[in-house]
Design an enzyme around this catalytic site. Sequence first.
Site, PDB file in Angstrom:
ATOM      1  N   TYR A 141      38.727 102.343   0.617  1.00 31.41           N
ATOM      2  CA  TYR A 141      39.561 102.117  -0.565  1.00 31.41           C
ATOM      3  C   TYR A 141      39.104 102.941  -1.761  1.00 31.41           C
ATOM      4  CZ  TYR A 141      42.084  98.125   1.408  1.00 31.41           C
ATOM      5  OH  TYR A 141      42.890  97.316   2.157  1.00 31.41           O
ATOM      6  N   LYS A 191      31.871  98.719  13.582  1.00 24.64           N
ATOM      7  CA  LYS A 191      32.293  99.635  14.653  1.00 24.64           C
ATOM      8  C   LYS A 191      31.111 100.583  14.896  1.00 24.64           C
ATOM      9  CE  LYS A 191      35.411 101.349  17.483  1.00 24.64           C
ATOM     10  NZ  LYS A 191      35.919 100.610  18.666  1.00 24.64           N
ATOM     11  N   ASP A 223      37.189  95.792  17.140  1.00 18.24           N
ATOM     12  CA  ASP A 223      38.314  95.650  18.082  1.00 18.24           C
ATOM     13  C   ASP A 223      38.169  94.367  18.901  1.00 18.24           C
ATOM     14  OD1 ASP A 223      36.088  96.886  19.196  1.00 18.24           O
ATOM     15  OD2 ASP A 223      37.216  98.358  20.363  1.00 18.24           O
ATOM     16  N   ASP A 247      40.450  93.559   5.556  1.00 16.94           N
ATOM     17  CA  ASP A 247      41.863  93.534   5.164  1.00 16.94           C
ATOM     18  C   ASP A 247      42.734  93.257   6.388  1.00 16.94           C
ATOM     19  OD1 ASP A 247      44.201  93.963   3.577  1.00 16.94           O
ATOM     20  OD2 ASP A 247      44.354  95.970   4.451  1.00 16.94           O
ATOM     21  N   ASP A 251      44.625  89.411   7.642  1.00 17.71           N
ATOM     22  CA  ASP A 251      46.074  89.230   7.831  1.00 17.71           C
ATOM     23  C   ASP A 251      46.356  88.694   9.231  1.00 17.71           C
ATOM     24  OD1 ASP A 251      46.836  90.087   5.321  1.00 17.71           O
ATOM     25  OD2 ASP A 251      48.389  91.447   6.074  1.00 17.71           O
TER      26      ASP A 251
HETATM   27  C1  IPM Z   1      44.885  92.397   0.230  1.00 17.26           C
HETATM   28  C2  IPM Z   1      46.002  93.374   0.045  1.00 17.26           C
HETATM   29  C3  IPM Z   1      45.468  94.517  -0.792  1.00 17.26           C
HETATM   30  C4  IPM Z   1      44.345  95.182  -0.014  1.00 17.26           C
HETATM   31  C5  IPM Z   1      46.518  95.565  -1.221  1.00 17.26           C
HETATM   32  C6  IPM Z   1      47.698  94.908  -1.908  1.00 17.26           C
HETATM   33  C7  IPM Z   1      45.927  96.639  -2.061  1.00 17.26           C
HETATM   34  O1  IPM Z   1      46.497  93.798   1.268  1.00 17.26           O
HETATM   35  O2  IPM Z   1      44.403  91.850  -0.768  1.00 17.26           O
HETATM   36  O3  IPM Z   1      44.492  92.172   1.381  1.00 17.26           O
HETATM   37  O4  IPM Z   1      44.595  96.024   0.843  1.00 17.26           O
HETATM   38  O5  IPM Z   1      43.199  94.829  -0.266  1.00 17.26           O
HETATM   39 MG    MG Z   2      45.660  92.800   2.899  1.00 20.59          MG
END
Ligand code: IPM
Ligand code: MG
Length: 364
Positions: A141, A191, A223, A247, A251
Amino acid sequence: MKFSIAVLPGDGIGPDVITEALKVLRVVAKMSGHDVDFRFGLVGGIAISQYGTALSLETLKMCQESDAVLLGAVGHPQYDDPQAEVHPEDGLLALRKGLGLFANLRPVKVYPVLVDNTNFKPEVVAGAEFVFVRELTGGLYFGRPKKQWRTSRGRQAVDSMLYSEQEIERIVRVGFEIAQGRGKKLISVDKANVLESSRLWRQIVIEISQEYPDIELEHMLVDACAMSIIQNPGYLDVLVTENTFGDILSDEASMLAGSMGMLPSASLAGVPKEGIKIFGMYEPIHGSAPSLTGLDIANPIATITSMAMMLRYSLGLTKEAEAVEAAVEAVLDDGYCTHDIMGEGKIKVGTGKMGDLIVSKVGG
Ligand code: IPM
Ligand code: MG
């Protein structure tokens, strides 16, 4: 005590869910005899349209001068063009970097009443409860070089997964401390079979583990971890990992909980330890869901439980945090739900009513 909280509702449903969290916070503050001063600011798309930047210096300063930051969500399709100069998400990244929020805690909890709301077999997800400790201000990032350029053979681009020893050390410590307060088991996700940054990561994890002899440490490749999350989530307790891996995995894991609207997060500027207050920013992990804005549909639970994390980590109000979490659970157990967690025999309510129900449980 008097606390000052910077409130950044942001875009889309951000303001809808923040309203409910503030409702609950006001009641908690009143009951426990604390004064809370709210300072509102803009971030994301709304800040771009107002100031031309996703986070103004004044707003950043206001956050720095507060005890904690409560954020709704950022993002709007109007600013999705990858060619655009500024994106709402830049505001979030600027807050993370500008406030030194290197440690992102993302707890995943499968509430018993929601085990039938997922795409998984109830027996796989039932009882799963774990937490990601995600590094938040390093890696791909922010690492340099980060650019696109043209060559005679076409365009090229680079992002850098850059980590210093200090950056790894501090996040790994957060992992061990959180594990200390839970099941004394830490999984470090990397990794290391391919990436140099992961090899350094693993080495440092092993070094720091000497300071925590009572914690059982396991290394897992990212993975394999992705697989483990949906195969046997009940096995997981505390996972520490770098920014991008965290990240993606968080999710994926959010799907176990039935809805993204259920999961809170805390981004901290220090290592959490019993009895220490740490500056932090608190937000639901879901996005701004522009199509649901202002319709009294959005699920405010993740924002309310994020606020509970704020009580715990930044304000030192552990009992109050637990009361809010218990109130959420009680309302769910009573069969109330928002549209995203609807199920047979449940009572569907709007954003505002869900907030009121949680307030009444906290107050009662
Ligand atoms: C999160 C989001 C952010 C990230 C984006 C919106 C920049 O996906 O907080 O997980 O990638 O960190
Ligand atoms: Mg995210």
